[in-house]
Scaffold this motif. Structure first.
Motif, PDB file in Angstrom:
ATOM      1  N   GLU A  12       1.087  -0.911  -0.153  1.00 24.07           N
ATOM      2  CA  GLU A  12       0.159  -0.202   0.527  1.00 24.07           C
ATOM      3  C   GLU A  12       1.064   1.339  -0.029  1.00 24.07           C
ATOM      4  N   THR A  13       0.511   2.099  -0.741  1.00 26.13           N
ATOM      5  CA  THR A  13       1.211   3.568  -0.474  1.00 26.13           C
ATOM      6  C   THR A  13       0.334   4.433   1.008  1.00 26.13           C
ATOM      7  N   ALA A  14       1.567   5.235   1.158  1.00 27.25           N
ATOM      8  CA  ALA A  14       0.493   5.553   2.305  1.00 27.25           C
ATOM      9  C   ALA A  14      -0.552   6.671   2.121  1.00 27.25           C
ATOM     10  N   GLU A  15      -0.601   7.172   1.914  1.00 27.56           N
ATOM     11  CA  GLU A  15      -2.403   7.789   0.888  1.00 27.56           C
ATOM     12  C   GLU A  15      -3.467   6.300   1.293  1.00 27.56           C
ATOM     13  N   GLU A  16      -2.898   5.114   0.681  1.00 25.86           N
ATOM     14  CA  GLU A  16      -4.415   4.432   0.812  1.00 25.86           C
ATOM     15  C   GLU A  16      -3.853   3.705   2.113  1.00 25.86           C
ATOM     16  N   LEU A  17      -3.119   4.010   2.729  1.00 24.77           N
ATOM     17  CA  LEU A  17      -3.102   3.315   3.977  1.00 24.77           C
ATOM     18  C   LEU A  17      -3.902   4.147   5.321  1.00 24.77           C
ATOM     19  N   LEU A  18      -3.290   5.370   4.693  1.00 28.95           N
ATOM     20  CA  LEU A  18      -4.446   6.382   5.482  1.00 28.95           C
ATOM     21  C   LEU A  18      -5.159   6.474   5.508  1.00 28.95           C
ATOM     22  N   ARG A  19      -5.906   6.247   4.374  1.00 28.03           N
ATOM     23  CA  ARG A  19      -7.320   6.510   3.985  1.00 28.03           C
ATOM     24  C   ARG A  19      -8.234   5.752   4.558  1.00 28.03           C
ATOM     25  N   SER A  20      -7.973   4.098   3.949  1.00 22.56           N
ATOM     26  CA  SER A  20      -8.288   3.311   4.265  1.00 22.56           C
ATOM     27  C   SER A  20      -8.304   2.594   5.966  1.00 22.56           C
ATOM     28  N   ALA A  21      -7.479   3.318   7.161  1.00 20.78           N
ATOM     29  CA  ALA A  21      -7.960   2.798   7.945  1.00 20.78           C
ATOM     30  C   ALA A  21      -8.757   4.102   8.950  1.00 20.78           C
ATOM     31  N   LEU A  22      -9.173   5.006   7.863  1.00 24.71           N
ATOM     32  CA  LEU A  22     -10.465   5.405   9.105  1.00 24.71           C
ATOM     33  C   LEU A  22     -12.166   4.762   9.631  1.00 24.71           C
ATOM     34  N   LEU A  23     -12.277   4.502  10.224  1.00 22.47           N
ATOM     35  CA  LEU A  23     -12.888   4.022  11.103  1.00 22.47           C
ATOM     36  C   LEU A  23     -14.406   4.454  11.025  1.00 22.47           C
ATOM     37  N   ASP A  24     -13.874   6.023  11.528  1.00 22.06           N
ATOM     38  CA  ASP A  24     -15.276   7.062  11.621  1.00 22.06           C
ATOM     39  C   ASP A  24     -14.758   8.356  11.438  1.00 22.06           C
ATOM     40  N   PRO A  25     -15.150   8.150   9.538  1.00 17.00           N
ATOM     41  CA  PRO A  25     -14.173   9.666   9.178  1.00 17.00           C
ATOM     42  C   PRO A  25     -14.985  11.354   9.714  1.00 17.00           C
ATOM     43  N   THR A  26     -16.441  10.721  10.350  1.00 20.12           N
ATOM     44  CA  THR A  26     -16.459  12.342  10.339  1.00 20.12           C
ATOM     45  C   THR A  26     -16.185  12.716  12.316  1.00 20.12           C
ATOM     46  N   SER A  27     -15.649  11.553  12.963  1.00 18.82           N
ATOM     47  CA  SER A  27     -15.273  12.443  14.289  1.00 18.82           C
ATOM     48  C   SER A  27     -13.540  12.207  14.118  1.00 18.82           C
ATOM     49  N   ALA A  28     -12.968  10.990  13.430  1.00 17.27           N
ATOM     50  CA  ALA A  28     -11.418  10.500  13.078  1.00 17.27           C
ATOM     51  C   ALA A  28     -10.552  10.628  14.346  1.00 17.27           C
ATOM     52  N   LEU A  29     -11.478  10.095  15.043  1.00 21.00           N
ATOM     53  CA  LEU A  29     -10.890   9.429  16.309  1.00 21.00           C
ATOM     54  C   LEU A  29      -9.750   8.000  16.525  1.00 21.00           C
ATOM     55  N   SER A  30     -10.999   7.385  15.688  1.00 22.12           N
ATOM     56  CA  SER A  30     -10.260   6.553  15.662  1.00 22.12           C
ATOM     57  C   SER A  30     -10.501   5.967  13.693  1.00 22.12           C
ATOM     58  N   MET A  31      -9.418   4.707  13.880  1.00 20.94           N
ATOM     59  CA  MET A  31      -8.227   4.758  12.591  1.00 20.94           C
ATOM     60  C   MET A  31      -7.485   2.913  12.213  1.00 20.94           C
ATOM     61  N   ALA A  32      -8.143   2.145  11.870  1.00 19.27           N
ATOM     62  CA  ALA A  32      -8.047   0.688  12.008  1.00 19.27           C
ATOM     63  C   ALA A  32      -6.379   0.636  10.953  1.00 19.27           C
ATOM     64  N   LEU A  33      -6.122  -0.844  11.412  1.00 20.62           N
ATOM     65  CA  LEU A  33      -5.544  -1.347  10.342  1.00 20.62           C
ATOM     66  C   LEU A  33      -5.802  -2.479  10.298  1.00 20.62           C
ATOM     67  N   LYS A  34      -6.354  -3.263   9.515  1.00 18.72           N
ATOM     68  CA  LYS A  34      -6.133  -4.645   8.687  1.00 18.72           C
ATOM     69  C   LYS A  34      -5.342  -5.212   8.606  1.00 18.72           C
ATOM     70  N   VAL A  35      -4.420  -6.412   9.613  1.00 18.26           N
ATOM     71  CA  VAL A  35      -3.539  -7.344   9.389  1.00 18.26           C
ATOM     72  C   VAL A  35      -4.422  -9.177   9.124  1.00 18.26           C
ATOM     73  N   ASP A  36      -3.901  -9.184   7.255  1.00 17.99           N
ATOM     74  CA  ASP A  36      -4.669 -10.611   7.359  1.00 17.99           C
ATOM     75  C   ASP A  36      -3.289 -11.590   6.559  1.00 17.99           C
ATOM     76  N   GLY A  37      -3.645 -12.630   6.896  1.00 18.60           N
ATOM     77  CA  GLY A  37      -3.210 -13.744   5.739  1.00 18.60           C
ATOM     78  C   GLY A  37      -2.175 -14.264   6.367  1.00 18.60           C
ATOM     79  N   LEU A  38      -2.675 -14.013   8.110  1.00 19.27           N
ATOM     80  CA  LEU A  38      -1.488 -14.102   9.653  1.00 19.27           C
ATOM     81  C   LEU A  38      -1.107 -16.824   9.051  1.00 19.27           C
ATOM     82  N   ALA A  39      -0.607 -16.418   9.870  1.00 18.58           N
ATOM     83  CA  ALA A  39      -0.422 -17.537  10.169  1.00 18.58           C
ATOM     84  C   ALA A  39      -0.827 -18.814  11.158  1.00 18.58           C
TER      85      ALA A  39
END
Length: 243
Positions: A12-39
């Motif tokens: 991911e690019t920096a902008e894609e990471l930041l944009r996809s991380a928004l959990l609550d775009p209205t307040s921007a208090l919480s951001m999420a990072l998904k980690v998948d493909g784990l063993a």
């Protein structure tokens, strides 16, 4: 143990990471990072929660994939003391760069810990001579000597041994946190370096547990004899010789 595919989450690019991380775009208090493909965990979601009243951006980790609009309860979130620190950023661009670097550091830590924990599964099952439970929970039955890194642990019910990935508390601005694998059983716990051989670590832990059991038995024996002597003094009887 079956081979596991390498997680695919590094392009991911920096902008894609930041944009996809928004959990609550209205307040921007919480951001999420998904980690998948784990063993072992399959997928984890990191939640960064900004608190103006506390002046911190706290880090939580939950099992599974979660995104915008999903409600997570307190029981779903494991508090991990590795927080974001964007205080040195002088602009939005610098804050974005800092976020991406720190989020990647935590993601790399989770991938590494999950991979190592998966390697421990077979040696623990061999030691326990039975099934090993994969416990996806923020709570464990035994205390650990360090902070947990993910809400996932290996449990050998028959031996009552818990194995979990742990970490030291520090800002993600300092890079990937120090990590280890904690083994725990009732009143005994020890943290081993992440790269250590699981079989050697488990052998060492069994010895530590046995030594602790011997010391506990000796202590209880001394306490019992102390009470017996006190009762003899109180009753005025002669001391009874003991071996």
């Amino acid at each position: 143990m079956d081979e596991h595919r390498e997680p695919e989450h590094g392009g991911e690019t920096a902008e894609e990471l930041l944009r996809s991380a928004l959990l609550d775009p209205t307040s921007a208090l919480s951001m999420a990072l998904k980690v998948d493909g784990l063993a072992l965990a399959d997928a984890l979601t990191v939640v960064f929660h900004g608190r103006m009243d506390l002046g911190t951006i706290q880090t939580y980790v939950a099992n599974g994939k979660h995104g915008e609009g999903e409600a997570l309860g307190a029981g779903d979130l494991l508090r991990v003391p590795c927080d974001l620190d964007l205080g040195e950023a002088g602009s939005r661009d610098e804050a974005e760069e800092a976020y991406v670097a720190q989020a990647r550091a935590l993601r790399d830590a989770l991938v590494a810990a999950d991979t190592v924990l998966a390697v421990w599964q077979d040696p623990l099952a061999e030691l326990a001579e039975g099934e090993v439970e994969l416990r996806r929970s923020t709570e464990l039955d035994v205390p650990l000597p360090a902070h947990r890194l993910m809400p996932l642990a290996l449990v050998a019910p028959e031996r009552r041994i818990v194995v979990a990935a742990v970490c030291g508390a520090r800002s993600l601005a300092e890079g990937r946190p120090p990590m280890g694998i904690a083994c725990a059983q009732q009143d005994v716990a020890h943290v081993y370096p992440l790269p250590d051989d699981p079989e050697r670590c488990l052998e060492d832990f069994v010895e530590r547990a046995a030594d602790h059991a011997r010391r506990t038995a000796e202590r209880l024996g001394r306490q019992e004899q102390s009470v017996r002597r006190f009762m003899e003094l109180n009753g005025g009887d002669d001391f009874v010789e003991t071996a």
